[in-house]
Write an enzyme that holds these catalytic residues in place. Sequence first.
Site, PDB file in Angstrom:
ATOM      1  CB  SER A   1      -8.344 -22.678  19.633  1.00  0.00           C
ATOM      2  OG  SER A   1      -9.647 -22.152  19.714  1.00  0.00           O
ATOM      3  CG  ASN A   2     -11.567 -21.689  15.481  1.00  0.00           C
ATOM      4  OD1 ASN A   2     -12.177 -20.689  15.843  1.00  0.00           O
ATOM      5  ND2 ASN A   2     -12.054 -22.913  15.653  1.00  0.00           N
ATOM      6  CE1 TYR A   3      -5.492 -16.041  14.999  1.00  0.00           C
ATOM      7  CE2 TYR A   3      -5.745 -17.186  12.904  1.00  0.00           C
ATOM      8  CZ  TYR A   3      -4.938 -16.639  13.887  1.00  0.00           C
ATOM      9  OH  TYR A   3      -3.587 -16.697  13.757  1.00  0.00           O
TER      10      TYR A   3
ATOM     11  CB  ALA B   1     -15.408 -21.505  14.676  1.00  0.00           C
TER      12      ALA B   1
END
Length: 212
Positions: free
Chosen positions: A23-25, A90
């Site tokens: 995943s991402n932030y 995102a």
Amino acid sequence: MIKNILVTAGPTREKIDPVRYISNYSTGKIGYEIASAAKSRGLSVILVSGPTRLAAPEGVKLVSVESADDMRKAVLKFIRRSDCVVMTAAVADWRPKYSARRKIKKPGIRNIELVENPDILAEIGRLKKKRITVGFALETENLEKNALKKLKDKNLDIIVANRLTPKKSVFGDNVLDVVMIDRFGNRTGILNKRKSKLAKIILDKVLKLRIH
Ligand code: C5P
């Protein structure tokens, strides 16, 4: 006139096995703020969101999703009713080619083979019919050049570009500097704004664009 808006927000999670993911932030904050601002202006709002810690703004229809594939399906399901789409999500660019049904045990795998995820916004841009389409771009370098390329490649009406620098994280509730570029090439710099304020400014600009 824009009456129905679809907003995507948050990160996506791409499963490696039942307990692990890529995943991402992304926190989802700007998308939730845009959804909230749209609701305050009387629009009907669908918020397609990846996993976040945020509560959906009151009166907004929340569609919770996990992976990019789920997000794509949800967007395609609701797109026909929307005359404006704002994609702040995102979306993970890649997902593991294989996701294991059982937890992978040590020593397990050393490499994860990745495949590219569908570009939801590009797909929406291609099937665009009388709909305002807004994308976001987060870049560490060549901000405007890359944003302009995305505006054209994805057939957008507006792109909102923000720079990621080591000193200034864009994740969470920070003050941001962004550049908005519309399909006519007009640039608007918006400096030092909290995400709640920024969301209102972006939405005002979007609502002023004529559907073509
Ligand atoms: O990842 P990229 O910089 O190309 O993202 C630009 C825009 O495209 C964002 O608005 C993002 O929400 C959208 N996007 C998408 N599906 C992807 C990748 C990005 O809708 N797979």
